[in-house]
Write an enzyme that holds these catalytic residues in place. Sequence first.
Site, PDB file in Angstrom:
ATOM      1  N   HIS A   1      46.139  41.506  43.205  1.00 30.90           N
ATOM      2  CA  HIS A   1      45.359  40.276  43.358  1.00 30.90           C
ATOM      3  C   HIS A   1      45.114  40.027  44.833  1.00 30.90           C
ATOM      4  O   HIS A   1      45.843  40.535  45.700  1.00 30.90           O
ATOM      5  CB  HIS A   1      46.066  39.073  42.717  1.00 30.90           C
ATOM      6  N   CYS A   2      44.066  39.266  45.126  1.00 27.82           N
ATOM      7  CA  CYS A   2      43.789  38.867  46.508  1.00 27.82           C
ATOM      8  C   CYS A   2      43.960  37.355  46.582  1.00 27.82           C
ATOM      9  O   CYS A   2      44.747  36.775  45.841  1.00 27.82           O
ATOM     10  CB  CYS A   2      42.398  39.322  46.933  1.00 27.82           C
ATOM     11  N   ALA A   3      43.224  36.687  47.453  1.00 25.83           N
ATOM     12  CA  ALA A   3      43.427  35.253  47.666  1.00 25.83           C
ATOM     13  C   ALA A   3      43.005  34.417  46.466  1.00 25.83           C
ATOM     14  O   ALA A   3      43.589  33.358  46.202  1.00 25.83           O
ATOM     15  CB  ALA A   3      42.661  34.800  48.903  1.00 25.83           C
TER      16      ALA A   3
ATOM     17  N   ARG B   1      41.427  36.201  43.333  1.00 26.75           N
ATOM     18  CA  ARG B   1      40.992  37.013  42.197  1.00 26.75           C
ATOM     19  C   ARG B   1      42.063  37.983  41.721  1.00 26.75           C
ATOM     20  O   ARG B   1      42.799  38.548  42.533  1.00 26.75           O
ATOM     21  CB  ARG B   1      39.740  37.819  42.581  1.00 26.75           C
TER      22      ARG B   1
END
Length: 485
Positions: free
Chosen positions: A26-28, A30
Site C-alpha cells: 500500500h502507499c499513502a 491506495r
Amino acid sequence: MADFSQDAKALLELIGGSDNISAVTHCATRMRFVLVDSDKADIDKIEDLESVKGSFTQAGQFQVIIGNNVSEFYNEFAKISGVEEASKDDVKQAGKSNMNWLQQLMANLAEIFSPLIPAIVIGGLILGFRNIIGEIQMDFLGGQTIAESSQFWAGVFDFLWLPGEAIFHFLPVGITWAITRKMGTTQILGIVLGITLVSPQLLNAYGVTEILAGEVEVWDFGFFTLDKIGYQAQVIPAMMAGFILVYLERFFRRVIPEAISMIFVPLLALVPTVFIAHAVIGPIGWTLGTWLAQIVQWGLSGSLNWLFGFLFGGLYAPLVVTGLHHMTNAIDLQLVAEYGQTILWPMIAFSNIAQGSAVLAIYFKNRNDKQEASVSLPAAISAYLGVTEPALFGINIKYVYPLVAGMIGSAFAGLWSVLSSTAANSIGVGGLPGILSAATGSFVSFAIGMAIAFVVPIVCVYIFEKTGFLTKQKIEGIPIPKLGR
C-alpha cells in the site's frame, strides 16, 4: 478507529481470493495489488464497498483507493487474507509482468527521473524567482529591476544562482546516480561518472563561442586527442553514459572472481566508461539531444505550431494515463540546455490545471455526495498543484466527459501558448504555481493560458451536463489501454 474487517473480507473475495494475489502493498492512500488474473476482480462491487473511493489499473497494478486510513485497512486485510506485504519495489517488478515492452520502457524511464523531480521543480521555482527580481524592469522602480534597486535583493539574486547552478548545470550527476540506483549497481560510481561529465577541468558546455572558435583544451594521447568539453545540463549523454556504466559493471561482476572484484570491477567499469563517454557517447548524445530539441522547437515555432500546440495540449492527459508523459521531462531539459528556456512545459502546466478544473466542476455539481466529494475536491487541489493522477483516475476517466472537457480546455490553452510563444525558464510546479517559472516576457501570456485552462473545462462540463453529451458513459475500474495492440 474504523472497523474495516467486513470491507477487507469482502475485498478479498471480490478480487478473487488469496490465490489470485501475486503481490500486495500500500502507499499513502491506495492498496496496490498485482493480480494473477485481473479479470477475476469484480470492479463494480469493489467500488460499492463503503471503504473504497475508487479503483484503477496502472503500471500492471490494480489499485484500490482507500484514503488516509489505508494502513489500518491493509493491516485488517493482511490478517484476513494471510498474504504478506511485499515491498513497493517488488510490487513494481511483479506489475511489469502485466505490461508490454513500451509500458515497461516508460515505467523504467519514470523510475529514473522520479527521484530527480523534486530538485528539478525547486530549481525551476528558483530560476523563476531570480527572473522576477533580476530580469524584469519595474516601472515603479524607475525602469530598474528589483535587484538593481536594492543591495539586499542583488545579493539574493546572486546567491540563488548557487542552488540553481547545482540543480541544472550538474544535472548529469543526478541522472547517472539515478540510473545506477534504478538498475541496482554501485551508486557512488554513478555519482563519480556524473562528476566527470561536468568537472571544472572541462570547458563549460555553454561556452559556445570558445567551442566554435576552436579554443578548447585537449587530452593529448600522442596519436589522437580528445576535447575537454563538459556536458553541463545535458540529459541524453548522461543517460547513455549511465547505462554503459551499469552494463560494464554487471559484466565484470560475472567474470571477475569475487575475491578481487572489489578492486577490479569498479576500476574496469568506471575508467572505460569515462573514456567512452568523452570519446564517443558524449559527442553522439549531444548531437542527438540537439536534433531532438531542434525538432520539438520546430514543432513549437514553425508554421504549423498552432496545430502542434492544440494537439499536444489536448493529448497530454492521455499521455499521463499511458505513462508516456515521462519522456517530456528529458525533452524539456534538453530544450532548456539548448535554448535557455522551454515552450513545451507551459502546456503541461495548463493541461494539469484543465484537468483540475474539470474535477472542480464535478465537485460543485455533486458536492452533496459525500463519498464523491471526498475524492473530487482533494483531486482538484492536487491537479492544481501539478499532480493529476488522482483527478484522472479518481473522477475524469471514470466519467469520461470531464476528461474530454479538460482535454478541450488544455487544447485551447496549448494553442494560445504556442501562438503567444509562452516560455518557461525550466520545469516548475506543473499547475497554478507554474507561473513562477515563466520566462521574461511570458508572465502575461502564461496567466492568460492559465485562465483559459481554468475556465474552459468548467464551461464544457456544464454544457455536457446540459446536453447529455457523453454523460451516460462511465468506465468502471478505469482499465488502462494496452499499448501495442
